[in-house]
Structure formats: C-alpha cells, structure tokens
Design a protein around this motif. Structure first.
Motif, PDB file in Angstrom:
ATOM      1  N   ALA A 168       0.830  -1.195   0.000  1.00  0.00           N
ATOM      2  CA  ALA A 168       0.000   0.000   0.000  1.00  0.00           C
ATOM      3  C   ALA A 168       0.866   1.246   0.000  1.00  0.00           C
ATOM      4  O   ALA A 168       2.054   1.194   0.358  1.00  0.00           O
ATOM      5  N   SER A 169       0.264   2.336  -0.397  1.00  0.00           N
ATOM      6  CA  SER A 169       0.982   3.602  -0.383  1.00  0.00           C
ATOM      7  C   SER A 169       1.389   3.952   1.049  1.00  0.00           C
ATOM      8  O   SER A 169       0.592   3.826   1.969  1.00  0.00           O
ATOM      9  N   GLY A 170       2.626   4.338   1.211  1.00  0.00           N
ATOM     10  CA  GLY A 170       3.108   4.699   2.541  1.00  0.00           C
ATOM     11  C   GLY A 170       3.583   3.518   3.353  1.00  0.00           C
ATOM     12  O   GLY A 170       3.982   3.672   4.508  1.00  0.00           O
ATOM     13  N   GLY A 185       6.270   1.799   2.911  1.00  0.00           N
ATOM     14  CA  GLY A 185       7.719   1.803   3.099  1.00  0.00           C
ATOM     15  C   GLY A 185       8.512   1.191   1.955  1.00  0.00           C
ATOM     16  O   GLY A 185       9.706   0.933   2.088  1.00  0.00           O
ATOM     17  N   LYS A 186       7.875   1.000   0.815  1.00  0.00           N
ATOM     18  CA  LYS A 186       8.547   0.353  -0.327  1.00  0.00           C
ATOM     19  C   LYS A 186       9.725   1.184  -0.823  1.00  0.00           C
ATOM     20  O   LYS A 186      10.839   0.666  -0.993  1.00  0.00           O
ATOM     21  N   SER A 187       9.454   2.474  -1.082  1.00  0.00           N
ATOM     22  CA  SER A 187      10.524   3.326  -1.612  1.00  0.00           C
ATOM     23  C   SER A 187      11.656   3.452  -0.607  1.00  0.00           C
ATOM     24  O   SER A 187      12.836   3.429  -0.976  1.00  0.00           O
ATOM     25  N   THR A 188      11.291   3.581   0.654  1.00  0.00           N
ATOM     26  CA  THR A 188      12.312   3.682   1.688  1.00  0.00           C
ATOM     27  C   THR A 188      13.230   2.462   1.637  1.00  0.00           C
ATOM     28  O   THR A 188      14.460   2.584   1.667  1.00  0.00           O
ATOM     29  N   LEU A 189      12.623   1.307   1.519  1.00  0.00           N
ATOM     30  CA  LEU A 189      13.398   0.072   1.458  1.00  0.00           C
ATOM     31  C   LEU A 189      14.318   0.058   0.232  1.00  0.00           C
ATOM     32  O   LEU A 189      15.510  -0.250   0.328  1.00  0.00           O
TER      33      LEU A 189
HETATM   34  N1  LIG Z   1      11.625  12.401   5.604  1.00  0.00           N
HETATM   35  C1  LIG Z   1      10.571  11.790   6.171  1.00  0.00           C
HETATM   36  N2  LIG Z   1      10.160  12.171   7.393  1.00  0.00           N
HETATM   37  C2  LIG Z   1       9.120  11.550   7.982  1.00  0.00           C
HETATM   38  N3  LIG Z   1       8.447  10.563   7.421  1.00  0.00           N
HETATM   39  C3  LIG Z   1       8.801  10.142   6.207  1.00  0.00           C
HETATM   40  C4  LIG Z   1       9.879  10.729   5.517  1.00  0.00           C
HETATM   41  N4  LIG Z   1      10.046  10.099   4.316  1.00  0.00           N
HETATM   42  C5  LIG Z   1       9.078   9.174   4.274  1.00  0.00           C
HETATM   43  N5  LIG Z   1       8.325   9.179   5.388  1.00  0.00           N
HETATM   44  C6  LIG Z   1       7.209   8.269   5.703  1.00  0.00           C
HETATM   45  O1  LIG Z   1       7.639   6.950   5.516  1.00  0.00           O
HETATM   46  C7  LIG Z   1       6.578   6.152   5.077  1.00  0.00           C
HETATM   47  C8  LIG Z   1       7.008   5.291   3.920  1.00  0.00           C
HETATM   48  O2  LIG Z   1       7.287   6.091   2.796  1.00  0.00           O
HETATM   49  P1  LIG Z   1       7.649   5.457   1.387  1.00  0.00           P
HETATM   50  O3  LIG Z   1       7.931   6.557   0.457  1.00  0.00           O
HETATM   51  O4  LIG Z   1       8.681   4.457   1.593  1.00  0.00           O
HETATM   52  O5  LIG Z   1       6.276   4.754   1.010  1.00  0.00           O
HETATM   53  P2  LIG Z   1       5.904   3.929  -0.298  1.00  0.00           P
HETATM   54  O6  LIG Z   1       5.585   2.586   0.135  1.00  0.00           O
HETATM   55  O7  LIG Z   1       6.972   4.099  -1.306  1.00  0.00           O
HETATM   56  O8  LIG Z   1       4.619   4.692  -0.785  1.00  0.00           O
HETATM   57  P3  LIG Z   1       4.118   5.003  -2.273  1.00  0.00           P
HETATM   58  O9  LIG Z   1       3.539   3.748  -2.798  1.00  0.00           O
HETATM   59  O10 LIG Z   1       3.101   6.052  -2.080  1.00  0.00           O
HETATM   60  O11 LIG Z   1       5.314   5.476  -3.031  1.00  0.00           O
HETATM   61  C9  LIG Z   1       5.441   7.101   4.740  1.00  0.00           C
HETATM   62  O12 LIG Z   1       4.452   7.019   5.749  1.00  0.00           O
HETATM   63  C10 LIG Z   1       6.062   8.451   4.747  1.00  0.00           C
HETATM   64  O13 LIG Z   1       5.163   9.405   5.219  1.00  0.00           O
END
Ligand SMILES: Nc1ncnc2c1ncn2[C@@H]1O[C@H](COP(=O)(O)OP(=O)(O)OP(=O)(O)O)[C@@H](O)[C@H]1O
Ligand SMILES: [Mg+2]
Lengths: 386, 228
Positions: free
Chosen positions: B41-43, B45-49
């Motif tokens: 799901a969006s948010g 943590g995929k991109s973070t990983l």
């Molecule tokens: N610099 C930051 N400070 C605080 N929270 C953050 C920061 N960067 C990301 N987040 C939080 O980390 C969580 C994961 O973000 P991420 O971008 O990894 O999600 P995602 O799975 O890639 O979502 P999407 O599918 O929308 O791209 C989100 O809830 C986001 O709000």
C-alpha cells in the motif's frame, strides 16, 4: 572532471538567457574596472609627465664644501654605465647672479649646459621662439618672462653681476618659452664654458642631471647610480624624494580607484554567486540523479566551479573589449578644442590581463558557495520528492 | 545462486523528537539474476526500502550487504563508486537530464568514471538503444520524447555499465498500459539475456504477477513473500 566540464557547459548553454545575463554583468563590471583604471593611470602618467617630464629626474651634486664636481667626465661615465634605463645625462653649472637693467637688477639662475645634452631633458631648442641657441662663449638665451620684464630683445647685450661683484657682458642670442613660468622668469641658459668662466670654476661643474626610462623607478635607479659612483662624497637625489606630496596625492588617487574597482568586483561576485546558487536549486533534480548514478561530490561541485570559470572567461574577455571600446570612444569624443583628448588614456596590456584574471578568479571564487551547495545536496531529497 | 543483496535487521525511523518507524526489522535477501517485484500500500515503506538497498538512504540500524560486502562503513565516495559500478537506477519520474540527448543520457553513468567512451561502449549504447526501441529519438533532448520513450531511455541508462543489479521504483507508474507492457518486456529481456537482477516496485498487479518473486511490504514489515 571532463564530464563535470561538459555538464557545466551544457547547463550554461541550455540556460542561455541566464548565462548571457551573468556574462554581461561580469563584462560590465570588468569594463568599468578597465575604464576607470586606465583613465586614472592615464591621468597620473600625464600629470607626472607634465611635472617632471622636462626636468632632471636624478641629480648628482657634490657633497664637498665648495659644491664643485671636478672630475665630472668620470661621473657622467659612471652614471651612464650604472643602468640601461638611464638616459639624457647632462652636466651643468648652476649659480645665482643678477641681471642689471635700467631701473634695477633681477635675481636669476645661470644654467651652464652642454646644450646638446640639456636639450634632451629640457627641450630647449623646441621652446626657442626667437633667435638661436648660444654657440660661442659669452652668448646666452633667456626666457620669455625675463625678456619682457627687462625689455631685452635678441642680439642685445645684458650685464650679469655675480654675487662677488664681477660684471660680465653676455649677448642674448635667443628667447625661449619652456612652458614653466618659474623657468621662463629666472633661468639664463648659456654653455658650460661661459658659466665655468663667470664663476671661476675652471673645469668644474656643480651638478649632473639625467632622466630615466621608468619615472616611477627613479628611486631605485638613483640608488644604483649611487652604488656605481666611485666618489662617495657625491649626493644622488631623485624626483620621487623631492616630490613627496605629489606622490602621496597620486597614491591617494590610486587608492580610491582601487576601492572603486574592488567594489565593482564585489558586486559582480555577489551577482554570480547568487545566480549560480539559484541555478543549483534549479538543477537539483539533475544533480540528485547524477549523484544517484555515482558522481562524486567533488565532481558535482566542480560543475559549478567550471560554470564560474567559463562565465569569468566569457565575461572577462567581453568586459575588456567593452572597456577598450569605452576608452576609445572617450578619447575620440572628449577632446580639447585642439583635438587632443581631455585625458590622455593609457591602455596598459598588463593591466588588461590582470583585470581579466581578476574577473576570472572572482568568478571562480563566487562559484564556491554554489559548488558547496551542490556538493552537499543529498540525492535522496530529490528522488523522494520528485 | 548467491545473494546479491542481503538485509539484516534493517530499521528505519524518521524524526528527532517524535519518531515514526517506517521499517521494522527487515530481513530479506535477493538472489543474483532473479526478477523480483515489491508491492504494498501507499506509505507502507517500499521506496524507503529500495532507497536503502540502493545506498541512497541509510538505515537507522541493521546491515546491508551488496555482493557480500558490508556497506555501512563505506565513505560517500566509495558508495558513489559502488552505485556507479553495481547498481542501475530507474525512477518513477524518468529523470533524464533535459540538457542532454537520449544517447548522451544513456552514456552518462559510464562517463562518470571514464574520460571518453570506447568503441565497444559506443556500440553497446547503440545496442541498448535498439533493445529499448528508441532509435528514432536517440538524438532528441529528453524534453522532446514521450513519457514511455523517456522511461525506456532511463532503462538503457541503467544498463550502460552492465550492472549486476537494477532497482526500479514504479518504472511504469506514469505510463499507459501499452507502454507499461513495453517497458516490462524490455526489463525481462535484459534479465534473461544478461542475467541482471531486477527489484521492481510496482502498483501494477499484472506486472507483479509476471515476476519470479513478489515481496509485499505491509506497514514496514514483510507481509507476503511469494516465489514462483
Ligand atoms: N523524511 C521523512 N520524514 C518523515 N516521514 C517520512 C519521511 N520520508 C518518508 N516518510 C514516511 O515513511 C513512510 C514510507 O514512505 P515510502 O515513500 O517508503 O512509502 P511507499 O511505500 O513508497 O509509498 P508510495 O507507494 O506512495 O510510493 C510514509 O508514511 C512516509 O510518510
Ligand atoms: Mg514510493
């Protein structure tokens, strides 16, 4: 490094308007600098030329009690070999006397020259407006002001009274105007033998005068002359020591010109720095992607240093051309009624080169802040925020 | 097969005072030559990983091994060099440098560490251009290309240094289904031909289903991990 240069160039080319604007900014700054600098230099040189161009710049006198230089041929020779930059060496006999005329007498300075030598310094033959130079013994020429006061014309005799009371009759063969009223008023110019005879110096003289190729180097050359002279009792003076006030006036002027130039440069520097800093923000996407792909921070900052360098080079060259153009226009349009320029502009190539290099280093210096911003940019910020 | 990526106890938290934990004790590895997708799901943590795997982001704790090498003590320059040689990136928003042509963009990762492209590299570039099918626009600026063309150029760019690993964050997110299909096929072809490992974040169910392994991230933890 090569890639950094390539990217810098491409960034500049793709932001053409911005690039042209900064380059023009630098160019205007450099042009102002070149213009003001050259103008002040020209002004100073012409002032110095007017003040000391037709006078002795280094003068050797005797430190002995009777103030007489006896073996003066040797002094002339030694002065001549002391440096290549020394020219127009002229021995002279100087002494005060009075010229008698109907209602009284006028204090004058007798100057006995080897006329051919002295002519090179004082431009006597050029200033002669009536008659001819003294050729034989007991002939003399006097200045315009003195002639008018005494109502003397050429081919008249005048009575010269020495401080000791002796009276000598001299034939006035010519009248001169050397452009300096103190000289026109008080000098009586004659040849060496006549003066030596009048004052009983035998073969002695009282001073050796000379000029130099670089007037602002006169003090060093005077020291060189002093070191070469074998008679240590001789005194070597130079115009710089005798014109301290003029010099301090000049250096004050130079200082204010430097100040203007520095402020212009600072303005240019701030301009480049801020525009480049903005461009780091504008290009942050590109920088982020480059960093993700593995460009090192040093190369990322080099991109902006190169931009500064390129802008400095373009702006510097343009500015120098613009400055020269301004100067040429100024000499062409700001002219005296006789057509000569109001201020004789002096274009010095070293000065142009220095101005250009200065602009380039300023531009590179100005790029250091944006370079640092670029180096510090974290790619993750860009990649996350799109 | 050896693991090209290993994650041991990866945690990621944001914020100084109020900490938000985004990734919770992730243990995960990827085999060299595999073709993987990450969904969630969006948010979640995929991109973070993915950014941590790509050494663009640092974990709060835990270790990342790339080709068996630990990365947490590497300097910025060492990491940059590692990324340049080992990892190709494909981002959602293409990110070609608009000042350069497609071909120049493709060569960029190579030029970062080489003075001049060799003959072999130039012909490799042409091969890649053909592979991703952008011959017609190879000399266009990025701004004069369609989104799909840009994304395919970005794939070619990711491959120029023949990296063993390609990380792609929603490479088809902005594309229509036909372009998406096209981009997927290209990546699959590269995987099969050159044995390049792919880790692809996608929201596109159809694409995820075609990959060899689907890892689902759920609230910062690994949910499903399906291999085929
Ligand atoms: N610099 C930051 N400070 C605080 N929270 C953050 C920061 N960067 C990301 N987040 C939080 O980390 C969580 C994961 O973000 P991420 O971008 O990894 O999600 P995602 O799975 O890639 O979502 P999407 O599918 O929308 O791209 C989100 O809830 C986001 O709000
Ligand atoms: Mg994401």
């Amino acid at each position: 490094m090569r890639l950094a240069f390539k990217i810098a160039l491409r960034f500049l080319l793709s932001g053409k308007n911005q690039t042209i604007l900064i380059a023009l900014g630098i160019a205007v700054g450099v042009a102002v600098q070149v213009f003001i600098g050259s103008l002040i230099q020209g002004l100073q040189l012409s002032l110095v030329e007017k003040t000391i161009g037709n006078s002795s710049q280094i003068t050797i006198t005797s430190g002995s009690g009777d103030k007489i230089i006896r073996s003066w041929e040797r002094v002339v020779y030694e002065a001549g070999i002391s440096s290549k930059a020394i020219r127009n060496i002229s021995p002279s006999v100087d002494a005060s006397a009075f010229l008698e005329y109907e209602d009284g007498s006028e204090p004058i300075l007798v100057r006995g020259f080897r006329l051919a030598d002295a002519d090179d310094i004082y431009g006597i033959s050029g200033g002669l407006y009536d008659g001819k130079l003294p050729q034989r013994k007991d002939e003399a020429i006097i200045g315009r002001d003195l002639a008018e006061k005494l109502e003397v014309e050429i081919n008249e005799r005048v009575n010269l009274v020495t401080p000791l009371g002796g009276v000598v009759k001299l034939m006035v063969t010519g009248l001169y105007d050397l452009g300096v009223s103190a000289v026109n008023k008080s000098w009586l110019i004659t040849n060496l033998e006549t003066a030596q005879d009048i004052f009983g110096l035998d073969d002695g003289i009282t001073s050796v005068e000379m000029q130099v190729d670089e007037v602002f180097n006169a003090d060093n050359l005077a020291r060189q002359v002093n070191n070469t002279l074998s008679d240590s009792r001789l005194i070597v003076d130079n115009w710089k020591d005798q014109n301290k006030q003029l010099l301090s006036g000049l250096s004050g002027q130079s200082l204010s010109s430097y100040m203007i130039q520095v402020f212009v440069l600072v303005a240019v520097l701030l301009g480049i720095s801020s525009v480049l800093a903005i461009s780091v923000v504008q290009r942050s996407k590109q920088l982020g992607i480059l960093k993700a792909m593995g460009i090192k921070d040093r190369d990322a900052s080099l991109i902006f240093v190169f931009q500064g360098l390129l802008l400095g080079v373009i702006g510097g060259v343009l500015g120098i051309l613009l400055g020269i153009g301004l100067l040429l226009m100024f000499t062409a349009f700001a002219v005296n009624p006789d057509g000569s320029p109001v201020v004789p502009v002096f274009i010095s190539y070293p000065f142009l080169v220095v101005s250009g290099l200065f602009a380039i280093s300023a531009a590179v210096f100005a790029s250091l802040i944006p370079a640092r911003l670029s180096s510090r940019l974290n790619p993750i910020e860009v990649i996350k925020n799109g | 097969m050896d693991n090209i990526i290993e994650l041991h106890g990866i945690n990621k938290a944001y914020g100084e005072k109020i900490k938000t934990q985004v990734l919770h004790d992730i243990n995960l590895s990827f085999e060299a030559g595999s073709f993987n997708s990450i969904i969630g799901a969006s948010g979640s943590g995929k991109s973070t990983l993915l950014n941590i795997i790509g050494t663009l982001d640092k974990p709060t704790s835990g270790q990342l091994y790339i080709n068996k090498r630990r990365t947490e003590n590497m300097t910025k320059d060492e990491l940059a060099e590692l990324r340049n040689r080992t990892i190709g990136f494909i981002f959602q928003f293409h990110y070609l440098l608009p000042e350069f042509t497609a071909k120049e963009n493709i060569l960029m990762p190579y030029l970062i560490n080489h003075f001049k492209p060799s003959k072999e590299v130039l012909s490799w570039t042409d091969q890649l251009i053909e592979l991703v099918g952008i011959e017609k626009v190879a000399h266009n600026r990025a701004t004069d290309m369609s989104g799909g063309q840009q994304q395919r150029a970005a794939i070619a760019r990711a491959l120029i240094n023949k990296p063993p690993l390609v990380l792609a964050d929603e490479p088809t997110g902005n594309l229509d289904s036909e372009s998406s299909e096209n981009v997927y096929n290209t990546m699959r072809k590269v995987n099969e031909e050159y044995g390049t490992t792919f880790i692809i974040i996608t929201h596109d169910q159809r694409i995820a289903e075609k990959t060899d392994r689907i890892v689902e991230i759920k609230d910062g933890r690994i949910g499903l991990d399906i291999r085929r």
